[in-house]
Design a protein around this motif. Structure first.
Motif, PDB file in Angstrom:
ATOM      1  N   ALA A  21       1.020  -1.487  -0.101  1.00 48.00           N
ATOM      2  CA  ALA A  21       0.035  -0.176   0.243  1.00 48.00           C
ATOM      3  C   ALA A  21       0.735   1.680  -0.204  1.00 48.00           C
ATOM      4  O   ALA A  21       2.178   0.761   0.477  1.00 48.00           O
ATOM      5  N   THR A  23       1.248   4.793   1.282  1.00 49.79           N
ATOM      6  CA  THR A  23       0.766   5.369   2.534  1.00 49.79           C
ATOM      7  C   THR A  23       1.804   7.044   2.277  1.00 49.79           C
ATOM      8  O   THR A  23       2.687   7.271   2.629  1.00 49.79           O
ATOM      9  N   GLY A 265      -3.211   6.953  -1.567  1.00 47.84           N
ATOM     10  CA  GLY A 265      -3.762   5.902  -1.441  1.00 47.84           C
ATOM     11  C   GLY A 265      -4.641   4.624  -1.856  1.00 47.84           C
ATOM     12  O   GLY A 265      -5.481   5.082  -2.754  1.00 47.84           O
ATOM     13  N   ALA A 286     -11.767   3.153   1.619  1.00 43.90           N
ATOM     14  CA  ALA A 286     -10.347   2.498   2.590  1.00 43.90           C
ATOM     15  C   ALA A 286     -10.790   1.402   3.819  1.00 43.90           C
ATOM     16  O   ALA A 286     -12.159   2.501   4.351  1.00 43.90           O
ATOM     17  N   TYR A 288      -8.798   0.291   6.121  1.00 40.29           N
ATOM     18  CA  TYR A 288      -7.248  -0.116   7.242  1.00 40.29           C
ATOM     19  C   TYR A 288      -6.837   1.127   7.221  1.00 40.29           C
ATOM     20  O   TYR A 288      -5.985   1.429   7.349  1.00 40.29           O
ATOM     21  N   ASP A 289      -7.364   2.636   6.598  1.00 42.82           N
ATOM     22  CA  ASP A 289      -6.366   3.919   6.386  1.00 42.82           C
ATOM     23  C   ASP A 289      -7.387   4.991   6.346  1.00 42.82           C
ATOM     24  O   ASP A 289      -8.682   4.568   5.985  1.00 42.82           O
ATOM     25  N   ASP A 291      -9.969   8.322   5.159  1.00 39.71           N
ATOM     26  CA  ASP A 291     -10.723   7.961   3.475  1.00 39.71           C
ATOM     27  C   ASP A 291     -10.879   8.852   3.860  1.00 39.71           C
ATOM     28  O   ASP A 291     -10.686   8.959   2.237  1.00 39.71           O
ATOM     29  N   TYR A 293      -8.459  12.816   2.103  1.00 41.60           N
ATOM     30  CA  TYR A 293      -6.972  13.554   2.274  1.00 41.60           C
ATOM     31  C   TYR A 293      -7.435  14.827   1.343  1.00 41.60           C
ATOM     32  O   TYR A 293      -8.143  14.902   0.408  1.00 41.60           O
ATOM     33  N   ARG A 304      -5.676  14.681   7.097  1.00 43.54           N
ATOM     34  CA  ARG A 304      -6.303  13.386   6.721  1.00 43.54           C
ATOM     35  C   ARG A 304      -7.641  13.219   7.575  1.00 43.54           C
ATOM     36  O   ARG A 304      -7.458  13.189   8.860  1.00 43.54           O
ATOM     37  N   GLU A 306     -10.004   9.806   8.929  1.00 45.40           N
ATOM     38  CA  GLU A 306     -10.432   8.306   9.312  1.00 45.40           C
ATOM     39  C   GLU A 306     -11.672   8.622   9.732  1.00 45.40           C
ATOM     40  O   GLU A 306     -12.160   9.150  10.500  1.00 45.40           O
TER      41      GLU A 306
END
Length: 352
Positions: A21, A23, A265, A286, A288-289, A291, A293, A304, A306
């Motif tokens: 991925a 990052t 990503g 996403a 796990y990362d 969402d 940015y 960013r 989540e």
């Protein structure tokens, strides 16, 4: 900006589990977002007038949720036949919404919330995307494979006149559309969910004709098209595609050239630009990362967000800036099951 998108993103996610991925760099800290639970589970789109935010409930819903600027629900627009794509007029006084199942586009006063007009696009047309350029409301439509095309509503004639079949090519699905706040002579169109995803810039001529300016190529189009945007001047186009893992920009005059890359990503699914062009927002699918940015125009990451881990991911295309660029609105759902209520996230953005 979509069930076909979610399926494509899910396929891409499974395919990408064996790869590394990307990052993005460490972002600046931002104030805590706020979250509002919405009265539906499969949302489609979001727009902001400044003092009001509108979120469409999607194909299986009958309503649009209305909130104030900080996300508190203040009302709903009800009795709609599957409200999906939303588009504001440039003065933010009129809200247009596609009613895909009914083959219609409806207009509402953003102050009174009353319906001001209904435009019959035709049975079996499935209007699915919108753009606004002053005299014309543009729509992407098409229910079956390779039936996608572009139509317009001519607001300068009374009664308004609907015309279809204006694109110089056919699209497999209803094309994604984007317009510019300060340029009524440019329309951006692109494939949804296709690989490669061609993006085409059109000049809007006298009488609403469309003439191709430029287009992306097989080499720089990207795959699994998800969302499009134009800068306020209509000189730079932006795309979010499932791959590569970047929001990309292109000069409208020559979209065969790629300009700035905005590293998000996997898997880009939304893009929006502030009304003054000073910030670009990119969203991804996403689990796990992060969402969402936010970037400066040169690609520098500002912050960013989540939205909820594996419980909530960004709905494709569901990003919208407030007119002053101080807030970014993002809509999330639970992915595929649609068994829990969707959420509106109000994301505070550091000053430019």
């Amino acid at each position: 900006m979509r069930h076909s998108k979610k399926f494509a993103l899910f396929t891409a996610l499974l395919a990408g589990l064996t790869g590394a991925a990307i990052t993005p760099g460490v972002a600046a800290a931002a104030a805590a977002p706020t979250v509002t639970v919405l009265p539906f589970s499969d949302p489609f789109d979001v727009v902001s007038t400044g003092d009001r935010v509108f979120v469409s409930g999607g194909r299986e819903s009958t309503r649009i949720a209305v909130t104030n600027a900080v996300g508190t629900i203040t009302g709903t627009i009800d009795g709609l036949d599957g409200p999906t794509k939303l588009q504001l007029s440039n003065d933010r006084k009129t809200l247009y919404v596609t009613l895909r199942a009914g083959g219609e586009i409806a207009a509402f006063d953003t102050g009174s919330l009353l319906r001001s007009a209904t435009y019959d696009i035709g049975e079996g047309t499935c209007p699915s995307s919108l753009a606004y350029t002053g005299r014309y409301v543009w729509f992407g439509y098409g229910c079956g494979g390779w039936e996608g095309n572009i139509g317009r509503i001519d607001l300068g004639r009374q009664p308004a006149v609907v015309t279809k079949g204006l694109a110089d090519t056919s699209f497999y699905t209803p094309p994604l559309l984007a317009s510019a706040v300060r340029n009524t002579k440019v329309l951006l169109a692109g494939d949804e969910g296709q690989s490669p995803s061609a993006h085409i810039a059109y000049a809007i001529g006298t009488g609403g004709t469309l003439t191709r300016i430029s287009a992306t190529t097989w080499e720089n189009s990207g795959g699994n098209g998800q969302d499009l945007a134009l800068d306020p001047a209509g000189t730079t186009a932006f795309s979010a595609n499932g791959a590569p893992y970047q929001v990309r920009s292109f000069p409208v005059a020559d979209m065969s050239r790629t300009e700035t890359l905005y590293d998000t990503g996997a898997y880009p699914s939304a893009v929006d630009v502030t009304r003054d062009g000073t910030r670009i927002a990119g969203g991804v699918f996403a689990w796990y990362d992060p969402d969402v940015y936010v970037f400066d125009p040169d690609g520098t990451l500002v912050t960013r967000f989540e939205l909820g881990g594996t419980d909530h991911t960004l709905a494709p295309g569901a990003l919208a800036w407030s007119p002053n660029g101080r807030r970014l609105y993002a809509v999330s759902n639970d992915g595929y099951l649609h068994t829990t209520p969707a959420q509106l996230h109000v994301l505070p953005i550091p000053a430019a």
